[in-house]
Design a protein around this motif. Structure first.
Motif, PDB file in Angstrom:
ATOM      1  N   ALA A   2     -26.022 -39.838 -20.534  1.00  0.00           N
ATOM      2  CA  ALA A   2     -26.784 -39.062 -19.553  1.00  0.00           C
ATOM      3  C   ALA A   2     -26.769 -39.735 -18.183  1.00  0.00           C
ATOM      4  CB  ALA A   2     -28.219 -38.875 -20.033  1.00  0.00           C
ATOM      5  N   VAL A   3     -26.913 -41.057 -18.170  1.00  0.00           N
ATOM      6  CA  VAL A   3     -26.890 -41.798 -16.900  1.00  0.00           C
ATOM      7  C   VAL A   3     -25.505 -41.721 -16.281  1.00  0.00           C
ATOM      8  CG1 VAL A   3     -27.034 -44.103 -15.869  1.00  0.00           C
ATOM      9  CG2 VAL A   3     -28.785 -43.352 -17.499  1.00  0.00           C
ATOM     10  N   GLU A   4     -24.496 -41.913 -17.100  1.00  0.00           N
ATOM     11  CA  GLU A   4     -23.114 -41.902 -16.620  1.00  0.00           C
ATOM     12  C   GLU A   4     -22.772 -40.569 -15.952  1.00  0.00           C
ATOM     13  OE1 GLU A   4     -19.600 -44.258 -18.689  1.00  0.00           O
ATOM     14  OE2 GLU A   4     -19.909 -42.315 -19.637  1.00  0.00           O
ATOM     15  N   ARG A   5     -23.365 -39.495 -16.453  1.00  0.00           N
ATOM     16  CA  ARG A   5     -23.080 -38.161 -15.920  1.00  0.00           C
ATOM     17  C   ARG A   5     -24.100 -37.703 -14.884  1.00  0.00           C
ATOM     18  NH1 ARG A   5     -20.769 -38.900 -20.491  1.00  0.00           N
ATOM     19  NH2 ARG A   5     -18.964 -37.678 -21.202  1.00  0.00           N
ATOM     20  N   GLY A   6     -25.061 -38.560 -14.566  1.00  0.00           N
ATOM     21  CA  GLY A   6     -26.044 -38.222 -13.545  1.00  0.00           C
ATOM     22  C   GLY A   6     -26.953 -37.064 -13.924  1.00  0.00           C
ATOM     23  N   GLN A   7     -27.304 -36.965 -15.211  1.00  0.00           N
ATOM     24  CA  GLN A   7     -28.138 -35.861 -15.687  1.00  0.00           C
ATOM     25  C   GLN A   7     -29.613 -36.290 -15.658  1.00  0.00           C
ATOM     26  OE1 GLN A   7     -26.112 -35.421 -19.385  1.00  0.00           O
ATOM     27  NE2 GLN A   7     -24.593 -34.006 -18.573  1.00  0.00           N
ATOM     28  N   PHE A   8     -30.223 -36.097 -14.502  1.00  0.00           N
ATOM     29  CA  PHE A   8     -31.553 -36.617 -14.234  1.00  0.00           C
ATOM     30  C   PHE A   8     -32.604 -36.091 -15.202  1.00  0.00           C
ATOM     31  CE2 PHE A   8     -29.120 -36.604 -10.301  1.00  0.00           C
ATOM     32  CZ  PHE A   8     -29.279 -37.920  -9.871  1.00  0.00           C
ATOM     33  N   VAL A  55     -26.872 -48.473 -11.783  1.00  0.00           N
ATOM     34  CA  VAL A  55     -26.580 -49.315 -10.620  1.00  0.00           C
ATOM     35  C   VAL A  55     -25.124 -49.157 -10.205  1.00  0.00           C
ATOM     36  CG1 VAL A  55     -26.364 -51.705  -9.826  1.00  0.00           C
ATOM     37  CG2 VAL A  55     -28.401 -50.992 -11.094  1.00  0.00           C
ATOM     38  N   ARG A  56     -24.240 -49.175 -11.194  1.00  0.00           N
ATOM     39  CA  ARG A  56     -22.811 -49.053 -10.900  1.00  0.00           C
ATOM     40  C   ARG A  56     -22.499 -47.728 -10.209  1.00  0.00           C
ATOM     41  NH1 ARG A  56     -18.917 -49.557 -15.951  1.00  0.00           N
ATOM     42  NH2 ARG A  56     -19.638 -47.420 -16.329  1.00  0.00           N
ATOM     43  N   SER A  57     -23.199 -46.668 -10.614  1.00  0.00           N
ATOM     44  CA  SER A  57     -22.976 -45.358 -10.012  1.00  0.00           C
ATOM     45  C   SER A  57     -23.834 -45.131  -8.777  1.00  0.00           C
ATOM     46  CB  SER A  57     -23.283 -44.261 -11.043  1.00  0.00           C
ATOM     47  OG  SER A  57     -22.464 -44.405 -12.181  1.00  0.00           O
ATOM     48  N   GLN A  58     -24.706 -46.093  -8.467  1.00  0.00           N
ATOM     49  CA  GLN A  58     -25.603 -46.011  -7.312  1.00  0.00           C
ATOM     50  C   GLN A  58     -26.476 -44.758  -7.350  1.00  0.00           C
ATOM     51  OE1 GLN A  58     -23.893 -46.931  -3.497  1.00  0.00           O
ATOM     52  NE2 GLN A  58     -22.620 -48.567  -4.313  1.00  0.00           N
ATOM     53  N   HIS A  59     -26.975 -44.443  -8.536  1.00  0.00           N
ATOM     54  CA  HIS A  59     -27.925 -43.345  -8.689  1.00  0.00           C
ATOM     55  C   HIS A  59     -29.330 -43.897  -8.467  1.00  0.00           C
ATOM     56  CE1 HIS A  59     -25.152 -40.279  -9.930  1.00  0.00           C
ATOM     57  NE2 HIS A  59     -24.791 -40.894 -11.037  1.00  0.00           N
ATOM     58  N   ALA A  60     -29.787 -43.866  -7.237  1.00  0.00           N
ATOM     59  CA  ALA A  60     -31.070 -44.485  -6.900  1.00  0.00           C
ATOM     60  C   ALA A  60     -32.220 -43.892  -7.707  1.00  0.00           C
ATOM     61  CB  ALA A  60     -31.343 -44.331  -5.409  1.00  0.00           C
ATOM     62  N   VAL A  90     -32.579 -52.337  -7.219  1.00  0.00           N
ATOM     63  CA  VAL A  90     -33.083 -51.579  -6.068  1.00  0.00           C
ATOM     64  C   VAL A  90     -32.261 -51.895  -4.827  1.00  0.00           C
ATOM     65  CG1 VAL A  90     -35.045 -51.287  -4.499  1.00  0.00           C
ATOM     66  CG2 VAL A  90     -35.431 -51.397  -6.980  1.00  0.00           C
ATOM     67  N   GLU A  91     -31.875 -53.143  -4.693  1.00  0.00           N
ATOM     68  CA  GLU A  91     -31.180 -53.618  -3.493  1.00  0.00           C
ATOM     69  C   GLU A  91     -29.738 -53.127  -3.416  1.00  0.00           C
ATOM     70  OE1 GLU A  91     -31.645 -57.833  -1.099  1.00  0.00           O
ATOM     71  OE2 GLU A  91     -31.289 -57.866  -3.258  1.00  0.00           O
ATOM     72  N   THR A  92     -29.242 -52.558  -4.514  1.00  0.00           N
ATOM     73  CA  THR A  92     -27.854 -52.083  -4.529  1.00  0.00           C
ATOM     74  C   THR A  92     -27.618 -51.003  -3.486  1.00  0.00           C
ATOM     75  OG1 THR A  92     -27.695 -52.543  -6.897  1.00  0.00           O
ATOM     76  CG2 THR A  92     -26.060 -51.053  -5.971  1.00  0.00           C
ATOM     77  N   GLN A  93     -28.619 -50.174  -3.267  1.00  0.00           N
ATOM     78  CA  GLN A  93     -28.479 -49.086  -2.302  1.00  0.00           C
ATOM     79  C   GLN A  93     -28.309 -49.657  -0.894  1.00  0.00           C
ATOM     80  OE1 GLN A  93     -32.011 -46.801  -1.588  1.00  0.00           O
ATOM     81  NE2 GLN A  93     -30.860 -44.928  -1.130  1.00  0.00           N
TER      82      GLN A  93
END
Length: 474
Positions: free
Chosen positions: A287-293, A321-326, A405-408
Motif C-alpha cells: 500500500a505504501v509502495e503504491r501511495g494508497q493513502f 521515505v524512499r518515495s517521499q510520501h510526506a 521528516v527531514e527527507t522532504q
C-alpha cells in the motif's frame, strides 16, 4: 495478360457488396435482382463473410431462405472460422439455426479458437439454443473445451449467464473442470464479479481448488475488487488465509489494486494482515509502495505490524521515505509513536478518545483550526533552523523519525515545513492522551530554552478572548 477491363472488376465487386448489404437489410427483392444478373451469392468480403453470414447475424429469415434456395454455402467460414450456424448460435437466432441444420449445416463445426455451437450460445446466454442443441442435436459435445480449455459451462460462468449455468449443471456438466490456466467455473464467476452465478455454483458444491498460479476464487474476487463476491465466499467459510504460489493472500491482491472496501472487509473477517509474500512484503508495504493513502490509514488503524521488513530490510516507513510520501511518513510516525505508548484503540476508546486515535489525518477532529494556526505561526516565524529538532527530541521522537521528516526538501526554508509537520505529529499524540496542546507546548518551549517564544505563542493562543476555540495555558 488480363484483357478484362478494370471497370468490369470494379462493377463486379460493387454488385457483390450490394448483395451482402441487401442480405443485411433483409431486402429480398434486391437479392433476387442481383441473383438474376448472376452475382455470386457466396462472394466474400475482406473478412471472408458472405451474404448468408450477414443475413444470419442480423436475424433475417427471409433473406436466409432465399440465399439457401440459390445454393448459398451453408458451411462457409469467415476469417474467424465462424459459419452461419455458429453465428446463429452466437446471436441467439434459434429459428435460423433450425433452418440451417435442415439445410445440411454441420453442427459439430468449430471456429478458429475451437468454439462450437454450445460455446457460442453459452457465452451469450442463449438458453433456447442450448436446449435445442442438447435435445435435438445429440452429436454436439456438451463438455468439450475450446482452445483455452473453456467448456460451455466455464464460458457461461465467466460471462454471468446464470440461466445457462443452472441448466448445464442440471445436465451434469462438470463444475470442477478447469481451463488451461487452471480456473474452474467458480474462479471465473468470482473473478468477473458475477455474484448470482457464484451463489449458484457454491451451493452444495463449493470447491476451493487453486488455478495454476495457486489462486483460489477468493484471490481473484479480491484482486478484481468484487466486494459482494468476496463477502459471499467468506460467508460460505472459504479459507481466508490461503496463499497463492507467490505466497500472497487475498489482502495482498486487494491492496495491489487499491480496493479499500474489500481490504476493510478482509481485515474485519480476520485475515492475516502481517502475512508476507515472496519478497517479504506485507500488505502495508504494498500500500505504501503504491501511495494508497486510504488503505494505509485503514491498515494502520487495524494495528498492522509496522516493523516487518522486506527482502531489502525496508520497513513500511522506509518505503514511504524512499518515495517521499510526506503524508504517509507522518501517518506511520503517528502510529509508531502511538504504539510506543503501549496503548490500544479499545483502551483509548474507553476513555472517550477513540475517534481521535483512529483519525490519523485529523479529518474528523473539530475545533483544531486555531491550534493549527498557532503551530504554523510557531514553525514559520519563531523557530530557527534546528529548533524543531530540539522539540522533537524533547518529545521522544526517534532519530529515524526525525530523519524521515527531514527527507522532504522544499528549499532553504525546508526546516519550517519540517517543523510544522513534526508539530502536527506531536499534536496527534497529545490529543489521543487527552492533554491540552497549548499548555503542553508552552511548557516544552520553556524547557528547551525558548521561554520568550513560549510567551508569544501563549499570547497568540489567547488573542480571541470570546472564541470557542480559545486555548488557555493556565
Amino acid at each position: 495478360m488480363n484483357d478484362k477491363p478494370v471497370f468490369e472488376d470494379e462493377n463486379l465487386l460493387q454488385t457483390e457488396k450490394e448483395i451482402q448489404e441487401a442480405a443485411r437489410r433483409n431486402d429480398t427483392a434486391m437479392i433476387r435482382r442481383l441473383i438474376c444478373i448472376k452475382v455470386n451469392v457466396n462472394a466474400k468480403n475482406n473478412d471472408n463473410r458472405t451474404a448468408l453470414h450477414w443475413a444470419v447475424a442480423c436475424g433475417n429469415e427471409d433473406a436466409v431462405k432465399l440465399l439457401l434456395d440459390h445454393n448459398a454455402n451453408v458451411d462457409i467460414e469467415d476469417k474467424f472460422g465462424m459459419t452461419p450456424a455458429l453465428l446463429a448460435a452466437w446471436f441467439g437466432h434459434l429459428q435460423l439455426l433450425r433452418i440451417l441444420v435442415n439445410a445440411g449445416a454441420k453442427v459439430t463445426v468449430r471456429n478458429s479458437i475451437g468454439q462450437g455451437i454450445h460455446h457460442c450460445a453459452a457465452h451469450q446466454g442463449h438458453l433456447a439454443i442450448i436446449r435445442y442443441t442438447i435435445e435435438e442435436l445429440q452429436e454436439v459435445p456438451l463438455d468439450k473445451p475450446d482452445q483455452t480449455g473453456k467448456t460451455p459451462l466455464l464460458l457461461a460462468a465467466e460471462n454471468g449467464q446464470l440461466d445457462v449455468v443452472t441448466h448445464l449443471l442440471a445436465r451434469g456438466c462438470d463444475h470442477q473442470f478447469q481451463d488451461k490456466e487452471g480456473n474452474s467455473s467458480i474462479h471465473l464467476a468470482a473473478g468477473q464479479g458475477h455474484v448470482h452465478v457464484l451463489e449458484n455454483l457454491i451451493e452444495g458444491i463449493f470447491s476451493e481448488s487453486k488455478n495454476k498460479a495457486g489462486q483460489t476464487a477468493l484471490h481473484l474476487a479480491a484482486e478484481a475488487g468484487h466486494f459482494n463476491c468476496v463477502k459471499l465466499l467468506l460467508d460460505n467459510q472459504c479459507q481466508i488465509n490461503v496463499r497463492c504460489s507467490q505466497n500472497l493472500n487475498a489482502l495482498h491482491y486487494a491492496v495491489k489494486q487499491g480496493h479499500k472496501d474489500v481490504c476493510h472487509l478482509l481485515v474485519e473477517e480476520g485475515i492475516d494482515m502481517n502475512a508476507v509474500g515472496q519478497k517479504q512484503q506485507s500488505a502495508l508495504h504494498l500500500a505504501v509502495e503504491r501511495g494508497q493513502f486510504a488503505i494505509v490509514e485503514m491498515l494502520l488503524k487495524a494495528n498492522i505490524n509496522l516493523q516487518l521488513q522486506d527482502k531489502q530490510g525496508k520497513t513500511a516507513l522506509d518505503l514511504a521515505v524512499r518515495s517521499q510520501h510526506a503524508v504517509l511518513i507522518d501517518m506511520i510516525i503517528k502510529m509508531e509513536r502511538f504504539n510506543a505508548r503501549n496503548l490500544d484503540t479499545s483502551q483509548v476508546a474507553a476513555e472517550g478518545q477513540g475517534d481521535t486515535v483512529l483519525d490519523l489525518t485529523f479529518n474528523h477532529v473539530q475545533n483544531l483550526s486555531h491550534v493549527r494556526s498557532v503551530l504554523w505561526n510557531l514553525a514559520t516565524k519563531h523557530l530557527k533552523p534546528g529548533d524543531w529538532k530540539k522539540l522533537a527530541e524533547h518529545w521522544d521522537f526517534s532519530k529515524k523519525h526525525i530523519k524521515a521528516v527531514e527527507t522532504q526538501w522544499t528549499g532553504s526554508n525546508s526546516y519550517k515545513e519540517h517543523g510544522y509537520r513534526m508539530l502536527l505529529i506531536w499534536l496527534h499524540g497529545i490529543i489521543t492522551l487527552g492533554k491540552h496542546p497549548i499548555k503542553e507546548l508552552y511548557e516544552s518551549l520553556v524547557k528547551i530554552g525558548k521561554a520568550e517564544v513560549a510567551e508569544k505563542i501563549r499570547r497568540q493562543a489567547n488573542t480571541e478572548k470570546d472564541s470557542s476555540q480559545k486555548c488557555e495555558v493556565m
